[in-house]
Scaffold this motif. Structure first.
Motif, PDB file in Angstrom:
ATOM      1  N   LYS A 181       0.867  -1.275  -0.092  1.00  0.00           N
ATOM      2  CA  LYS A 181      -0.107   0.191  -0.012  1.00  0.00           C
ATOM      3  C   LYS A 181       0.802   1.287  -0.127  1.00  0.00           C
ATOM      4  CE  LYS A 181      -4.043  -2.064   2.422  1.00  0.00           C
ATOM      5  NZ  LYS A 181      -4.870  -1.866   3.633  1.00  0.00           N
ATOM      6  N   SER A 182       1.817   1.134   0.602  1.00  0.00           N
ATOM      7  CA  SER A 182       2.830   2.380   0.717  1.00  0.00           C
ATOM      8  C   SER A 182       4.466   2.021   0.699  1.00  0.00           C
ATOM      9  CB  SER A 182       2.780   3.137   1.864  1.00  0.00           C
ATOM     10  OG  SER A 182       2.860   2.418   3.118  1.00  0.00           O
ATOM     11  N   ILE A 183       5.009   2.870   0.453  1.00  0.00           N
ATOM     12  CA  ILE A 183       6.584   2.856   0.528  1.00  0.00           C
ATOM     13  C   ILE A 183       7.019   3.828   1.425  1.00  0.00           C
ATOM     14  CG2 ILE A 183       8.859   3.046  -0.842  1.00  0.00           C
ATOM     15  CD1 ILE A 183       7.012   2.365  -3.232  1.00  0.00           C
ATOM     16  N   ASP A 184       7.943   3.430   2.463  1.00  0.00           N
ATOM     17  CA  ASP A 184       8.508   4.166   3.602  1.00  0.00           C
ATOM     18  C   ASP A 184       9.831   4.995   3.264  1.00  0.00           C
ATOM     19  OD1 ASP A 184       6.226   3.798   5.336  1.00  0.00           O
ATOM     20  OD2 ASP A 184       6.921   1.825   5.395  1.00  0.00           O
ATOM     21  N   VAL A 185      10.705   3.953   2.664  1.00  0.00           N
ATOM     22  CA  VAL A 185      12.125   4.471   2.582  1.00  0.00           C
ATOM     23  C   VAL A 185      12.597   4.061   1.162  1.00  0.00           C
ATOM     24  CG1 VAL A 185      14.413   4.172   3.226  1.00  0.00           C
ATOM     25  CG2 VAL A 185      12.691   3.975   4.871  1.00  0.00           C
TER      26      VAL A 185
END
Length: 241
Positions: free
Chosen positions: A41-45
């Motif tokens: 759902k998302s990318i953090d780094v």
């Protein structure tokens, strides 16, 4: 990974997923981004770690090899950041960790091309950090010296020449770097630990992180000696000139 077939080495490691990615191709980057976001759902780094070496005298340098190191070491970072900024901005969080090098801090013999690309990463990252402040997107660079990897073995070097001075300098610098690589056995673990810490604790302000004795020594020598005295030390201690 640019060679996705090599991903087989990770097949038994939990929570690791590999994607095909060539940082020199905007099309490849977009395909990888789409595939990742289909799975998560998302990318953090984002850690920009792709890099190649080119050790050559300016006089003997070749256009194709210059283009290659610029495409991978600098433009690759630019293109990956450009592709993922919209996702970070939309989710109002994210972090870019751009791997530079001791070469991004100081200038050493036979580093004209590699050092130039690494110093370009430093400038690019610092400038980009200002643009992304309003979107809770963190940017930092990480510098270290020669880790015990195959990097030095894979460095492209110019061919031996009839110029004796050039041949002698190439051998001296190559021997020094290979020796440093063999000595820094604990550096890889330190890098991994530091990258994890940075990832877990994004800094709102732009930061430069330096890891390892070699990189920290060079950083402080350059800072306190100034460029003229530092240049003198390198000529005397490294080149014996």
């Amino acid at each position: 990974m640019i060679s996705i077939d090599e991903a087989i080495v990770y097949k038994d490691i939990p929570n690791v997923k590999c994607y095909k990615l060539n940082v020199t191709s905007s099309e490849s980057i977009e395909k990888a981004k789409t595939a990742i976001l289909n799975d998560y759902k998302s990318i953090d780094v984002i850690i920009n770690n792709a890099g190649v070496g080119y050790r050559s005298f300016v006089e003997l340098s070749e256009d194709t090899k210059i283009d290659s190191i610029v495409d991978v070491n600098w433009l690759g970072v630019v293109k990956v950041c450009r592709a993922f900024i919209p996702h970070f901005r939309e989710q109002n969080k994210g972090q870019f960790i751009n791997i530079s090098s001791i070469a991004g801090l100081v200038n050493l013999p036979l580093g004209s091309f590699y050092h130039s690309t690494k110093q370009a990463i430093e400038s690019f990252s610092e400038c980009m950090a200002y643009e992304l402040m309003d979107f809770n997107i963190s940017v930092c660079t990480v510098q270290f010296g020669n880790a015990p990897t195959n990097f030095q073995k894979n460095v492209t070097k110019c061919e031996p020449t009839s110029i004796a001075s050039y041949n002698a300098m190439m051998k001296k610098i190559t021997d020094i770097l290979n020796k440093k690589t063999c000595k820094n056995q604990d550096l890889t673990a330190s890098i991994v630990k530091k990258l994890y810490t940075i990832s877990e604790n994004p800094n709102k302000s732009f930061r430069k992180y330096t890891i390892g004795f070699d990189a920290n020594l060079m950083k402080y020598l350059r800072r306190f000696l100034g460029y003229r005295a530092f240049n003198f030390v390198i000529r005397k201690k490294v080149l014996k000139k």
